[in-house]
Write an enzyme that holds these catalytic residues in place. Structure first.
Site, short mmCIF file in Angstrom:
data_model
loop_
_atom_site.label_atom_id
_atom_site.label_comp_id
_atom_site.label_asym_id
_atom_site.label_seq_id
_atom_site.Cartn_x
_atom_site.Cartn_y
_atom_site.Cartn_z
N ASN A 7 51.33 -32.05 -10.30
CA ASN A 7 51.96 -32.99 -11.07
C ASN A 7 51.30 -32.44 -12.63
O ASN A 7 50.08 -32.55 -12.86
CB ASN A 7 51.44 -34.46 -10.96
CG ASN A 7 52.23 -35.39 -11.85
OD1 ASN A 7 51.71 -35.00 -13.13
ND2 ASN A 7 52.41 -36.48 -11.78
N ASN A 9 51.60 -33.66 -15.77
CA ASN A 9 51.51 -34.50 -16.88
C ASN A 9 51.88 -34.09 -17.97
O ASN A 9 51.07 -34.26 -19.20
CB ASN A 9 50.26 -35.23 -16.67
CG ASN A 9 49.86 -36.52 -17.48
OD1 ASN A 9 50.75 -37.02 -17.90
ND2 ASN A 9 48.76 -36.64 -17.98
N GLU A 35 56.47 -34.38 -13.11
CA GLU A 35 56.04 -34.87 -14.52
C GLU A 35 56.32 -33.87 -15.61
O GLU A 35 55.22 -33.66 -16.40
CB GLU A 35 54.86 -35.81 -14.52
CG GLU A 35 54.94 -36.75 -15.46
CD GLU A 35 53.69 -37.73 -15.52
OE1 GLU A 35 53.71 -38.33 -16.24
OE2 GLU A 35 52.90 -37.75 -14.44
N TYR A 108 58.84 -36.33 -7.43
CA TYR A 108 58.02 -37.09 -8.52
C TYR A 108 58.54 -38.53 -7.77
O TYR A 108 59.50 -39.34 -8.38
CB TYR A 108 58.07 -36.92 -9.58
CG TYR A 108 57.11 -37.55 -10.41
CD1 TYR A 108 56.03 -38.17 -10.18
CD2 TYR A 108 57.69 -37.88 -11.72
CE1 TYR A 108 55.20 -38.88 -10.89
CE2 TYR A 108 57.00 -38.87 -12.70
CZ TYR A 108 55.60 -39.22 -12.28
OH TYR A 108 54.77 -40.01 -13.33
N ASP A 148 54.01 -35.50 -6.01
CA ASP A 148 53.27 -36.90 -6.31
C ASP A 148 54.23 -37.70 -5.88
O ASP A 148 55.15 -38.14 -6.22
CB ASP A 148 53.27 -36.85 -7.77
CG ASP A 148 52.29 -37.89 -8.40
OD1 ASP A 148 51.94 -38.81 -7.41
OD2 ASP A 148 52.28 -38.45 -9.74
N ASN A 150 52.77 -40.85 -5.15
CA ASN A 150 52.10 -42.22 -5.85
C ASN A 150 51.59 -43.08 -4.65
O ASN A 150 51.80 -44.40 -5.09
CB ASN A 150 53.03 -42.55 -6.99
CG ASN A 150 52.77 -42.07 -8.22
OD1 ASN A 150 51.62 -42.18 -8.82
ND2 ASN A 150 53.84 -41.82 -9.03
N ASP A 246 45.76 -34.50 -15.19
CA ASP A 246 44.89 -35.46 -14.50
C ASP A 246 44.98 -35.12 -13.17
O ASP A 246 44.37 -35.89 -12.34
CB ASP A 246 45.25 -36.97 -15.04
CG ASP A 246 46.56 -37.28 -14.85
OD1 ASP A 246 47.46 -36.39 -14.62
OD2 ASP A 246 47.10 -38.37 -15.20
N HIS A 247 46.02 -34.47 -12.61
CA HIS A 247 46.16 -34.04 -11.33
C HIS A 247 45.49 -32.62 -11.12
O HIS A 247 45.51 -31.86 -11.90
CB HIS A 247 47.69 -33.96 -10.78
CG HIS A 247 48.25 -35.46 -10.77
ND1 HIS A 247 48.72 -36.11 -9.47
CD2 HIS A 247 48.60 -36.21 -11.77
CE1 HIS A 247 49.17 -37.35 -9.91
NE2 HIS A 247 49.05 -37.25 -11.12
#
Length: 258
Positions: A7, A9, A35, A108, A148, A150, A246-247
């Protein structure tokens, strides 16, 4: 065969942090991105392509939101950009590439952290997607679904599990959905085939300045495979030496070829 899932971001931010330079050194067969947050006109730029790779992206209708992509050394026989229901397709949440009998997907899955209404939408997605997954596992094709998701599945999959039991991403209903996917439908968490150790996380909250440094994270990025590939999983690693997002990239090797 090496498959990387990440991911990003925002692909523009990840590119500026050196992601494509790192990817070019990994010799991956397939790279799955989530993302992406850019539309087709931006993604056609050479900055977001990888030399010697075929690039396929699916953007969301809303600009600067969601979006997935697949980069592959070998040109796929076919690329599918739809799951067939609005929440997935209008938000650019799925793309897959077909290589003979093997299907590699970039997914995602929605987050529910923005509020109750969005969490309800996440459950709608899960219900619709489970029906598709049930069909896929009986299709006699091999699937590797990267992305991802989640959801952290078990207590081992996030640092502060006790304080997150009422938070999206670790809710009982979400975890039960993964239980069903693995235990009843029959899909396999490929990472856990080769690594049963704790403290293996792929995402760290950017709201805390020390979450990454202290490894206070969540494992919410997976490569989930059909049971015929269970014994084909060879290695799994989470790359943390550089930060593109952030991943962290999830790098997995399989005893397969395409």
């Amino acid at each position: 065969m090496r498959i990387i899932s990440l991911n990003v971001n925002g692909i523009r931010a990840a590119q500026k942090k050196g992601m494509f330079e790192w990817l070019s050194r990994q010799d991956a067969d397939v790279i799955c991105l989530q993302e992406v947050r850019a539309d087709a006109s931006i993604l056609e730029n050479a900055l977001y392509q990888l030399p010697k790779y075929h690039a396929y992206y699916q953007s969301a209708e809303k600009k600067g939101y969601s979006g997935v992509g697949i980069l592959s050394k070998k040109k796929p026989d076919k690329v599918i950009r739809s799951l067939g229901f609005p929440l997935a397709d209008t938000e650019g949440r799925y793309i897959h590439a077909e290589f003979g009998n093997l299907v590699v997907a970039s997914l995602y899955l929605p987050s529910g952290t923005s509020g109750e209404a969005r969490q309800d939408q996440k459950y709608v997605f899960l219900d619709a997607y489970l029906a598709i997954l049930k069909k896929q596992i009986t299709s006699k094709r091999s699937y590797i679904i990267c992305g991802d998701w989640n959801i952290a599945h078990k207590e081992i999959d996030l640092k502060n599990w006790k304080t997150n039991q009422k938070n999206s991403g670790f809710l009982p209903q979400e975890r039960a959905w993964l239980d069903k996917l693995f235990d009843k439908v029959g899909f396999v968490d490929a990472f856990r085939m080769v690594n049963l150790e704790p403290n293996n996380y792929t995402w760290w909250s950017s709201r805390s300045r020390v979450a990454f440094e202290n490894n206070v994270g969540w494992r919410i990025d997976y490569q989930i495979v059909t049971p015929d590939l269970r014994e084909k999983v060879k290695t799994a690693s989470i790359y943390k030496a550089e930060r593109f997002s952030d991943h962290a990239p999830l790098v997995m090797d399989y005893d397969l070829s395409i």
